[in-house]
Every structure is written in structure tokens, then in C-alpha cells.
Design an enzyme around this catalytic site. Sequence first.
Site, PDB file in Angstrom:
ATOM      1  N   ASP A   9      41.275 -15.553   9.652  1.00 37.32           N
ATOM      2  CA  ASP A   9      41.099 -16.212  10.939  1.00 37.32           C
ATOM      3  C   ASP A   9      39.694 -16.824  10.943  1.00 37.32           C
ATOM      4  O   ASP A   9      38.883 -16.555  10.052  1.00 37.32           O
ATOM      5  CB  ASP A   9      41.266 -15.186  12.057  1.00 37.32           C
ATOM      6  N   ASP A  11      37.556 -18.135  14.374  1.00 38.39           N
ATOM      7  CA  ASP A  11      36.697 -17.799  15.510  1.00 38.39           C
ATOM      8  C   ASP A  11      36.623 -16.291  15.711  1.00 38.39           C
ATOM      9  O   ASP A  11      37.638 -15.622  15.919  1.00 38.39           O
ATOM     10  CB  ASP A  11      37.209 -18.463  16.786  1.00 38.39           C
TER      11      ASP A  11
END
Length: 238
Positions: A9, A11
Site C-alpha cells: 500500500d 498512504d
Amino acid sequence: MRAEGIIFDVDGTLAETEEVHRQAFNDTFARFDLPWHWDRSLYRRLLDVTGGKERIRAYVASDDPPQGARALDLVLELHTAKTECYTELVVAGAAKLRPGVKRLIAEARRDSVRLAIATTTSLPNVEALLAAAFGSDAAKIFEFIGAGDVVPRKKPAPDIYRLVLDEMRMPTFACIAVEDSRNGLDSARAAGLPTLVTPSVYTSHQSFPGAMAVVPDLDTPPVSLATIAKWRAADSGW
């Protein structure tokens, strides 16, 4: 069992970017003469909704802010302007990689472990962060970047992880995901991926049932390919 692929991922996972996103949202609201300000408490709540456009719509629906109807007509313009603002901030050095990220990525590359990204954030946001963090090497590091609106449903739906796995032509048992949020964990698990969670500033209050492991960051303790192999072997769910 060794991981042949790691899907990150972005953020909150690669970097603590959410404060930069929050600033970009607020700067954009001011630019469009919207009398809105998302403070940290409000933004933490809004982060339960994945995707910037979706977050704006959810805010209007739940909080009924001034000029909400006007904002809904401008969602695409607002999001485009916010993305431009965010990328400018990142290029200027507003976001740094979290501890251990660069080290683990370097180890994976040395050992020919394939790397990819699965995120709900826009592709320009990802590219700006990678360029700021890795310079000219950025384009060589990740085999595939699944970002933004390339799938019908965003996290916690598994669509983005399934897309990345399809593009890499890799089975789920050969990969792991690295996430920072419950939405991300649920997305990766629904796609069949064992998941390592490193909670971020905005997700440290969440619980992560079903995670392969939960650690403060990739340096606490130092996470290596060998560490990941031990966690996978000990995790009866995989």
C-alpha cells in the site's frame, strides 16, 4: 516460506502521507472558496472512506457542510486540483519514507523478490512520492502499480489486489501484502493475501484481526525477508 512477491500500500504504509493529503485538501478548499477545514479529528473519521472523491462526497452526506451541493458538482475539479497540490508538496519534500521501507525494498530487489503497489490513491500521487523517495530508480523498482480508479470498487473490496496479482501473474500463496489500515487489511485478506500491518499515525487506533503480524514499523523490530518467512510459517491461516 519465502515470499516471492511483496505488494505495498502507499498512504500510511510507504510514507506517512495523510497529513500532506489533509493539507492539500484544505488548501484546495480555500482555492475554491469553500468554507471548509478538515482538522485531524475529522480527517481521521473521513479516512474510513477510501478515495479522495469518495471522501468529499461522504463528508457532504454525513456533515451537511456549507456549499455542499456546489461541491458535489465540482468533485472532479476539486480532486484534480487537490492532486496537483499534493504532488507539489511531495516534490518539495513534505513526505518521507517510513522507517525500514527503503531497506526492505533494497533487500527484496537483491533477492529477486518481485515488488508491486496496490493503492486507492491517484497514480500521480504515487509517482510523485516514488520519484521523491527513490529518484531515477523509481521506475525500476515496482513491476506494477495499481492505483486510483482502475478497478470498480476501492478498498476494503479486494479488487485492486486481484488486479495486481493478475498483472503480475502470481498466485496469492507466493505473495504478501503490507498495509497500515483495517480497510487495507480487509482488502488484502479478501484477495487471499497474508498481510503485514504497520499502523500509521491515523490508523494506530484500529484493530487488525487476521493480520499475519502487526509491528510499529519495518524497523521495529527490523523486518527482513527471513522475518516474513518465519511469520508466514507460524501463521496457521496461510
